[in-house]
Enzyme design. Structure first.
Site, mmCIF file in Angstrom:
data_model
loop_
_atom_site.group_PDB
_atom_site.id
_atom_site.type_symbol
_atom_site.label_atom_id
_atom_site.label_comp_id
_atom_site.label_asym_id
_atom_site.label_seq_id
_atom_site.Cartn_x
_atom_site.Cartn_y
_atom_site.Cartn_z
ATOM 1 N N GLU A 204 0.818 -1.214 0.000
ATOM 2 C CA GLU A 204 0.000 0.000 0.000
ATOM 3 C C GLU A 204 0.850 1.263 0.000
ATOM 4 O OE1 GLU A 204 -3.264 0.450 -0.352
ATOM 5 O OE2 GLU A 204 -3.361 -1.712 -0.673
ATOM 6 N N GLU A 220 3.721 1.894 4.850
ATOM 7 C CA GLU A 220 2.539 1.246 4.258
ATOM 8 C C GLU A 220 1.547 2.315 3.815
ATOM 9 O OE1 GLU A 220 1.365 -2.621 5.990
ATOM 10 O OE2 GLU A 220 2.378 -1.876 7.776
ATOM 11 N N ARG A 222 1.234 6.633 1.958
ATOM 12 C CA ARG A 222 1.695 7.378 0.786
ATOM 13 C C ARG A 222 2.556 8.581 1.178
ATOM 14 N NH1 ARG A 222 -3.499 5.455 0.015
ATOM 15 N NH2 ARG A 222 -4.375 7.238 1.121
ATOM 16 N N ALA A 279 -5.384 6.061 14.127
ATOM 17 C CA ALA A 279 -5.875 5.451 12.894
ATOM 18 C C ALA A 279 -7.139 6.180 12.430
ATOM 19 C CB ALA A 279 -6.171 3.973 13.138
ATOM 20 N N ARG A 316 -5.929 12.456 18.436
ATOM 21 C CA ARG A 316 -7.005 11.473 18.286
ATOM 22 C C ARG A 316 -8.325 12.212 18.134
ATOM 23 N NH1 ARG A 316 -7.620 9.499 24.625
ATOM 24 N NH2 ARG A 316 -8.840 11.299 25.251
HETATM 25 C C1 LIG Z 1 -4.429 6.614 19.015
HETATM 26 C C2 LIG Z 1 -3.836 5.342 19.548
HETATM 27 C C3 LIG Z 1 -2.319 5.347 19.360
HETATM 28 C C4 LIG Z 1 -4.183 5.248 21.026
HETATM 29 O O1 LIG Z 1 -3.610 4.101 21.518
HETATM 30 P P1 LIG Z 1 -3.202 3.978 23.068
HETATM 31 O O2 LIG Z 1 -2.331 5.131 23.441
HETATM 32 O O3 LIG Z 1 -2.659 2.601 23.227
HETATM 33 O O4 LIG Z 1 -4.514 4.185 23.818
HETATM 34 P P2 LIG Z 1 -5.455 3.121 24.521
HETATM 35 O O5 LIG Z 1 -6.236 2.392 23.465
HETATM 36 O O6 LIG Z 1 -4.643 2.341 25.508
HETATM 37 O O7 LIG Z 1 -6.409 4.085 25.275
HETATM 38 C C5 LIG Z 1 -5.977 4.900 26.376
HETATM 39 C C6 LIG Z 1 -7.195 5.614 26.913
HETATM 40 O O8 LIG Z 1 -7.645 6.568 25.911
HETATM 41 C C7 LIG Z 1 -8.992 6.241 25.526
HETATM 42 N N1 LIG Z 1 -9.107 6.500 24.104
HETATM 43 C C8 LIG Z 1 -8.349 5.946 23.126
HETATM 44 N N2 LIG Z 1 -8.747 6.415 21.947
HETATM 45 C C9 LIG Z 1 -9.766 7.286 22.202
HETATM 46 C C10 LIG Z 1 -10.587 8.089 21.384
HETATM 47 N N3 LIG Z 1 -10.443 8.139 20.066
HETATM 48 N N4 LIG Z 1 -11.499 8.873 21.975
HETATM 49 C C11 LIG Z 1 -11.658 8.859 23.288
HETATM 50 N N5 LIG Z 1 -10.917 8.110 24.121
HETATM 51 C C12 LIG Z 1 -9.970 7.344 23.565
HETATM 52 C C13 LIG Z 1 -9.175 4.778 25.894
HETATM 53 O O9 LIG Z 1 -10.514 4.458 26.049
HETATM 54 C C14 LIG Z 1 -8.369 4.680 27.160
HETATM 55 O O10 LIG Z 1 -9.136 5.217 28.204
HETATM 56 P P3 LIG Z 1 -8.913 4.755 29.745
HETATM 57 O O11 LIG Z 1 -7.560 5.293 30.154
HETATM 58 O O12 LIG Z 1 -10.029 5.422 30.442
HETATM 59 O O13 LIG Z 1 -8.965 3.268 29.761
HETATM 60 C C15 LIG Z 1 -4.402 4.079 18.821
HETATM 61 O O14 LIG Z 1 -5.778 4.039 18.995
HETATM 62 C C16 LIG Z 1 -4.119 4.081 17.346
HETATM 63 O O15 LIG Z 1 -4.836 4.655 16.532
HETATM 64 N N6 LIG Z 1 -2.991 3.428 16.931
HETATM 65 C C17 LIG Z 1 -2.605 3.324 15.547
HETATM 66 C C18 LIG Z 1 -2.261 1.880 15.199
HETATM 67 C C19 LIG Z 1 -2.108 1.728 13.693
HETATM 68 O O16 LIG Z 1 -2.945 2.138 12.913
HETATM 69 N N7 LIG Z 1 -0.979 1.141 13.272
HETATM 70 C C20 LIG Z 1 -0.666 0.895 11.883
HETATM 71 C C21 LIG Z 1 -1.215 -0.429 11.437
HETATM 72 S S1 LIG Z 1 -0.980 -0.658 9.718
#
Ligand SMILES: CC(C)(COP(=O)(O)OP(=O)(O)OC[C@H]1O[C@@H](n2cnc3c(N)ncnc32)[C@H](O)[C@@H]1OP(=O)(O)O)[C@@H](O)C(=O)NCCC(=O)NCCS
Length: 343
Positions: A204, A220, A222, A279, A316
């Site tokens: 991708e 992965e 652009r 994401a 986020r």
């Molecule tokens: C944004 C991101 C990094 C957050 O991940 P994280 O830091 O591990 O966060 P967690 O999922 O552990 O969540 C932490 C807290 O934030 C909250 N939270 C996470 N995303 C949220 C959102 N969009 N809105 C509101 N709350 C959110 C969780 O519910 C959690 O709350 P809590 O402390 O009360 O339990 C992750 O969601 C993400 O998008 N990662 C990208 C992965 C990806 O796409 N990789 C490439 C693959 S090809």
């Protein structure tokens, strides 16, 4: 005294039926060679500088004057090109000005893909307009006006002329494969891309010219024209960086070191180091962002462009309110003073 010139390349390429260049392959482009090379080419007295097709006699003369000038490597290439059945060109770029011929533009694209210059390290102003749109086929580059005749000629031999793409830029790997890279789908990386050692481009992923990666990185998503991705950063599946070619304005987008763009995320501001974009979230320069301190308290609302180049940010979209939020590891006081440092 020998002064350096900007770049030099001896290349072999393709002409259309009118004798115009369609593309050029430079086996060993050189950055900042001594001016002796330029003198060797000047002695040939070419009428069309950086555009002329060299004859076998001219190449023999060039080979011996390069040997005399102590330029053994380039002399060897000249020697090999004497036997070429395709047009040969010698390009001398005395300085880094915008390209004015197809061979000049191709040499600059080679400098990038050979890692001799980094994105924005050479002036490519106007290159897009200079390069011809070409059919890239299993028989090489073909002028679009000549394509129907060549397709018919292939059919008459019981063959199919395979047109793999129609574009101004060929795929990089037909010109150079820099060491230490993995490219799952070679058509997704254009000549003029800069791939640092240790870069992986998955299916991708896409890398435009004058754009690329430091080392190592997992791509992965652009990387559009003009964007440079810092060391250790990952671009998740189908994520995007805004380029500067169309509609992206003049801000040069970059991604710092150890950042993560989540799958389907996008960025339209330069990111600092250790930043994450959730994401699916696309941040453009005007996106209104609620700043949260290290306790998760809202400190103030800013436009994303005010966060350009700042490090240690996590963006986020709040899944309850829909607001775009930015989490930092700063206290409310630190965050406030950082945001207003340039007021
Ligand atoms: C944004 C991101 C990094 C957050 O991940 P994280 O830091 O591990 O966060 P967690 O999922 O552990 O969540 C932490 C807290 O934030 C909250 N939270 C996470 N995303 C949220 C959102 N969009 N809105 C509101 N709350 C959110 C969780 O519910 C959690 O709350 P809590 O402390 O009360 O339990 C992750 O969601 C993400 O998008 N990662 C990208 C992965 C990806 O796409 N990789 C490439 C693959 S090809």
């Amino acid at each position: 005294m020998t002064t350096n010139i900007f770049a030099f390349g001896l290349g072999v390429g393709t002409h259309n039926n009118k004798g115009e260049w369609l593309e050029i392959f430079y086996p060993e482009p050189v950055l900042s060679p001594g001016s002796a090379i330029a003198n060797c080419v000047a002695e040939l007295g070419l009428s069309e500088s950086n555009n002329a097709n060299l004859s076998a006699e001219q190449l023999m003369q060039l080979e011996s004057s390069l040997i005399e000038a102590g330029e053994a490597e380039q002399a060897k290439i000249a020697g090999k090109l004497i036997h070429s059945q395709s047009p040969v060109v010698a390009v001398v770029l005395t300085q880094d000005s915008p390209p004015s011929t197809v061979p000049e533009a191709y040499l600059k694209l080679h400098l990038l893909s050979h890692r001799l210059v980094k994105p924005h390290g050479t002036d490519l102003t106007g290159a897009f307009g200079i390069l011809p749109n070409v059919a890239w086929t299993n028989e090489g580059a073909i002028d679009l006006a000549e394509l129907p005749r060549r397709q018919l000629a292939a059919r008459l031999k019981g063959e199919v002329l395979e047109v793999s793409c129609v574009d101004k830029f060929p795929k990089m790997t037909n010109y150079v494969v820099p060491d230490g890279v993995r490219i799952a789908h070679t058509a997704r990386v254009r000549l003029g891309a800069y791939l640092g050692k240790g870069t992986t481009i998955m299916h991708e992923g896409f890398v435009n010219f004058n754009a690329g990666t430091e080392v190592p990185g997992m791509i992965e998503g652009r990387i559009f024209a003009g964007v440079f991705i810092g060391k250790g950063s990952d671009l998740g599946g189908s994520s995007s960086t805004l380029g500067t070619l169309s509609g992206g304005g003049n801000i040069v987008i970059s991604v710092g070191e150890e950042c993560l763009l989540g799958a389907n995320a996008g960025v339209g501001i330069p990111l600092g180091d250790r930043c994450t974009i959730e994401a699916g979230l696309f941040i453009t320069a005007g996106t209104k962002v609620t700043m949260l301190d290290n306790k998760g308290n809202s400190v103030e609302n800013v436009k994303a462009r005010e966060l350009a180049g700042k490090s240690d940010l996590l963006f986020r979209r709040n899944s309850t309110s829909g607001a775009v939020e930015c989490l930092t590891n700063r206290s409310a006081v630190e965050l406030n003073s950082e945001l207003h440092a340039h007021n």
